[in-house]
Scaffold this active site. Structure first.
Site, short mmCIF file in Angstrom:
data_model
loop_
_atom_site.label_atom_id
_atom_site.label_comp_id
_atom_site.label_asym_id
_atom_site.label_seq_id
_atom_site.Cartn_x
_atom_site.Cartn_y
_atom_site.Cartn_z
N GLY A 1 -4.96 -32.95 -40.36
CA GLY A 1 -3.84 -32.43 -39.59
C GLY A 1 -3.52 -31.00 -39.96
O GLY A 1 -3.80 -30.56 -41.08
N LYS B 1 -0.65 -32.74 -48.56
CA LYS B 1 -0.14 -31.74 -47.63
C LYS B 1 0.10 -30.44 -48.37
O LYS B 1 0.88 -30.41 -49.33
CB LYS B 1 1.16 -32.23 -46.99
CG LYS B 1 1.81 -31.24 -46.03
CD LYS B 1 3.07 -31.85 -45.42
CE LYS B 1 3.76 -30.90 -44.46
NZ LYS B 1 4.98 -31.51 -43.88
N GLY C 1 -2.56 -43.99 -38.27
CA GLY C 1 -2.08 -44.25 -36.93
C GLY C 1 -1.90 -42.96 -36.16
O GLY C 1 -1.79 -41.88 -36.76
N ASP D 1 14.11 -31.30 -37.75
CA ASP D 1 12.95 -30.83 -36.96
C ASP D 1 12.28 -32.03 -36.29
O ASP D 1 11.07 -32.06 -36.12
CB ASP D 1 11.95 -30.10 -37.86
CG ASP D 1 10.86 -29.38 -37.07
OD1 ASP D 1 11.16 -28.91 -35.95
OD2 ASP D 1 9.72 -29.29 -37.56
N PHE E 1 6.38 -35.16 -32.11
CA PHE E 1 5.23 -34.65 -32.87
C PHE E 1 5.37 -34.90 -34.37
O PHE E 1 4.42 -34.68 -35.12
CB PHE E 1 5.06 -33.16 -32.62
CG PHE E 1 4.86 -32.82 -31.16
CD1 PHE E 1 3.68 -33.14 -30.52
CD2 PHE E 1 5.88 -32.22 -30.44
CE1 PHE E 1 3.50 -32.85 -29.17
CE2 PHE E 1 5.71 -31.93 -29.09
CZ PHE E 1 4.52 -32.25 -28.45
N ASP F 1 7.14 -35.01 -41.99
CA ASP F 1 7.47 -33.58 -41.97
C ASP F 1 8.96 -33.34 -42.23
O ASP F 1 9.73 -33.03 -41.32
CB ASP F 1 7.06 -32.94 -40.64
CG ASP F 1 5.55 -32.86 -40.49
OD1 ASP F 1 4.85 -32.92 -41.51
OD2 ASP F 1 5.08 -32.75 -39.34
#
Length: 285
Positions: A100, A119, A188, A222, A226, A239
């Protein structure tokens, strides 16, 4: 791009020392002078220059000749320091493929005690001035270059995950170092890319999770389709670096925007009509 694991494993101890010295001195310098690196590492000028040339060729360090010869970490070098520390602690044993990428982060699959995701926060990768305006935790004045903003972003996200899990459906936090956060890998698709069998139930679940987060004192800030993954029919909110406290003066405005984004998505894709006032009462009541 993250530096290859093979390159990281092959780093010489002198090269690691230079990366650490750059990190330390970049609190004071935008471009670290060669003399400072020599002093910090106790290496000769020829040795430091040789090691710097290798680090530059590997995409870990950048050179600048104006107004003096200076050096700075780039994302490859900062990622390397984070990965080296996480590996030393036993949190990460192998780095896999990229799974990602966002405006200010990139996510890789990795191996720890089991499958995990790592991340790397990249605040300011495209516009640091824009990032500074949009992130209250970045000081408006003083020396706060991109790597320290990225570290703060990672620390904030890890703090949110530790606070919310398991009360809220978020990835299990495993570890954090510098600009990197290690968490359980969610298997997923994104909410925006899948077709739900029971969209009404999923919407209710998302609102329930937003409520649980609110009760824990945290607003995502946020949230949209998405930033939600679907794993075996269960929604997972991801996120979290931009979260804000429910006591913030703009908390209700931001919460309304988060909920509005989700309701608009479900109305647009599934023709579900859910009153935003009712949703807000459900979250805050």
């Amino acid at each position: 791009m993250v530096v290859s694991p093979e390159r990281i494993r092959g780093l010489h101890k002198y090269e690691k020392a230079i990366l650490v010295a750059l990190e330390r001195y970049m609190k004071r310098y935008e471009w670290v002078p060669l003399d400072s690196l020599m002093q910090a590492t106790a290496l000769s000028e020829s040795e430091v220059n040789y090691r710097l040339s290798r680090l530059i060729s590997w995409g870990m360090v950048r050179f600048n000749a104006v107004p003096y010869d200076g050096y700075a970490l780039v994302f490859g070098g900062y990622d390397t320091l984070a990965l080296t520390t996480l590996t030393k602690k036993g949190i990460i044993s192998a780095l896999g493929a990229k799974i990602g990428e966002g405006k200010e982060s990139v996510v890789y699959e990795a191996l720890g005690l089991g499958p995990v995701a790592i991340k790397f926060h990249r605040v300011g990768q495209r516009s640091f001035n824009t990032a500074r305006v949009n992130r209250e935790y970045i000081p408006e004045t003083g020396c706060c270059p991109w790597l320290f903003a990225s570290r703060l972003s990672a620390e904030r996200e890890y703090m949110a995950l530790c606070t919310l899990h398991p009360k809220v459906s978020v990835p299990l936090p495993i570890g954090q170092n510098r600009n990197a956060v290690v968490m359980a890998k969610i298997c997923g698709p994104g909410l925006s890319r899948c077709r739900l069998e029971d969209p009404a139930a999923t919407l209710e679940s998302i609102i329930a999770n937003v409520r649980s987060s609110y009760q824990a004192g945290i607003i995502h800030a946020d949230l949209s389709e998405f930033n939600i993954l679907m794993e075996e029919g269960k929604c997972v909110l991801i996120d979290w670096p931009q979260w804000m406290e429910t006591s913030h003066p703009n908390a209700m405005e931001i919460l309304s925007r988060d909920i509005g984004n989700i309701l608009s998505f479900f109305e647009r894709k599934y023709k579900l009509d859910y009153d935003i006032g009712e949703a807000l009462r459900c979250v805050t009541g």
